[in-house]
Design a protein around this motif. Structure first.
Motif, PDB file in Angstrom:
ATOM      1  N   TYR A  90       0.856  -1.187   0.000  1.00 54.06           N
ATOM      2  CA  TYR A  90       0.000   0.000   0.000  1.00 54.06           C
ATOM      3  C   TYR A  90       0.892   1.238   0.000  1.00 54.06           C
ATOM      4  CZ  TYR A  90      -3.506  -3.353   1.625  1.00 54.06           C
ATOM      5  OH  TYR A  90      -4.337  -4.435   1.756  1.00 54.06           O
ATOM      6  N   VAL A  91       0.623   2.164  -0.891  1.00 52.78           N
ATOM      7  CA  VAL A  91       1.349   3.431  -0.916  1.00 52.78           C
ATOM      8  C   VAL A  91       0.394   4.524  -0.458  1.00 52.78           C
ATOM      9  CG1 VAL A  91       2.604   5.104  -2.302  1.00 52.78           C
ATOM     10  CG2 VAL A  91       2.846   2.662  -2.782  1.00 52.78           C
ATOM     11  N   GLY A  92       0.616   5.029   0.753  1.00 50.08           N
ATOM     12  CA  GLY A  92      -0.227   6.093   1.290  1.00 50.08           C
ATOM     13  C   GLY A  92       0.230   7.439   0.769  1.00 50.08           C
ATOM     14  N   GLU A  93      -0.473   7.982  -0.200  1.00 53.27           N
ATOM     15  CA  GLU A  93      -0.078   9.248  -0.821  1.00 53.27           C
ATOM     16  C   GLU A  93      -1.323  10.060  -1.170  1.00 53.27           C
ATOM     17  OE1 GLU A  93       1.335  12.378  -1.863  1.00 53.27           O
ATOM     18  OE2 GLU A  93       2.929  10.917  -1.438  1.00 53.27           O
ATOM     19  N   ALA A  94      -1.445  11.236  -0.538  1.00 55.58           N
ATOM     20  CA  ALA A  94      -2.631  12.066  -0.730  1.00 55.58           C
ATOM     21  C   ALA A  94      -2.632  12.778  -2.079  1.00 55.58           C
ATOM     22  CB  ALA A  94      -2.736  13.099   0.393  1.00 55.58           C
ATOM     23  N   SER A  95      -1.451  13.029  -2.637  1.00 56.02           N
ATOM     24  CA  SER A  95      -1.358  13.797  -3.877  1.00 56.02           C
ATOM     25  C   SER A  95      -1.543  12.909  -5.098  1.00 56.02           C
ATOM     26  CB  SER A  95      -0.006  14.515  -3.969  1.00 56.02           C
ATOM     27  OG  SER A  95       0.144  15.128  -5.231  1.00 56.02           O
ATOM     28  N   GLU A  96      -2.707  13.019  -5.730  1.00 58.47           N
ATOM     29  CA  GLU A  96      -2.947  12.280  -6.959  1.00 58.47           C
ATOM     30  C   GLU A  96      -2.020  12.782  -8.063  1.00 58.47           C
ATOM     31  OE1 GLU A  96      -3.971   9.565  -9.495  1.00 58.47           O
ATOM     32  OE2 GLU A  96      -4.835   9.573  -7.474  1.00 58.47           O
ATOM     33  N   GLN A  97      -1.647  14.069  -7.991  1.00 62.24           N
ATOM     34  CA  GLN A  97      -0.752  14.620  -8.996  1.00 62.24           C
ATOM     35  C   GLN A  97       0.611  13.943  -8.944  1.00 62.24           C
ATOM     36  OE1 GLN A  97      -1.701  17.153 -11.385  1.00 62.24           O
ATOM     37  NE2 GLN A  97       0.101  16.092 -12.219  1.00 62.24           N
TER      38      GLN A  97
END
Length: 227
Positions: A90-97
């Motif tokens: 799982y990669v927890g990353e808020a930035s979709e960009q």
């Protein structure tokens, strides 16, 4: 003198300007013009994954979360350290960009190509609570991971550490690496219930005077293998 090239840039919802730059073939990720990921963190990101995931090699279906995508070095290290085909990353990353940048500018990287990778929108307590099964590991590099308000790391937040502890399977590890000593790191982990081990990592083993980065391993209870 070779120029610094801005490959991509975006403004996050909180107003932070995130930029991907390249200089002399090397890439850097900047947050408000401050480098947060670069070749300087590559070795310790890879070593973080290698050391933290060593206990999970016998497990058939390990589940590990990477906190923050950054330049993908921690995820690449995880993919090397955990070869099991039925693993879940799982990669927890808020930035979709930032996720889109990886698909566009790192098309051959683990994030874009490895079917074991799942993008989780964020790495806060809500993101941890959204997972449907306990984790064997949670990996954070303090230099590259997203931060809370006022620049505080997730690993400095009591509530986040408590939820991280609850999200781990028995014997699971929360691993935090940093280029600097983090004040009260041991105490924060102990207060959350973790048993602690501390390591030092050479940030550049080939340097004449190697700089040491720091690694804390917080274990939840007793290790249970072959799951």
């Amino acid at each position: 003198m070779k120029p610094i090239i801005t490959i991509a840039e975006t403004t996050l919802p909180d107003g932070t300007v995130l930029a991907l730059q390249e200089h002399d073939g090397r890439r850097f990720l900047l947050s408000d013009k401050v480098q947060i990921a670069s070749p300087a963190t590559r070795v310790s990101e890879r070593e973080l994954a290698r050391i933290a995931c060593a206990p999970f090699r016998p497990i058939r279906q390990p589940r590990v979360m990477v906190v923050g995508l950054a330049l993908g070095e921690l995820l690449e290290g995880l993919a090397e350290a955990v070869p099991q085909k039925r693993a879940t990353f799982y990669v927890g990353e808020a930035s979709e960009q930032l996720a889109e940048w990886h698909r566009e500018f790192y098309p051959d990287g683990t994030f874009a190509t490895d079917k074991r990778v799942f993008h989780v929108k964020g790495c806060d307590t809500a993101a941890l609570n959204s997972l449907d099964a306990p984790l064997h590991g949670i990996l954070i590099h303090a230099d590259t991971a997203p931060v809370l308000a006022k620049g505080r790391g997730l690993y400095e937040d009591r509530r986040w550490l408590s939820v991280a502890y609850d999200s781990l399977a028995e014997g699971g590890l929360l691993a935090v690496a940093s280029s600097r000593r983090v004040p009260k790191m041991d105490r924060n982990l102990e207060n959350a219930g973790f048993e602690i081990a501390y390591h030092q990592i050479e940030a550049n083993p080939h340097a004449r005077r190697p700089k040491l980065h720091h690694l804390w391993l917080g274990r939840k209870g007793e290790y249970v293998g072959h799951q």
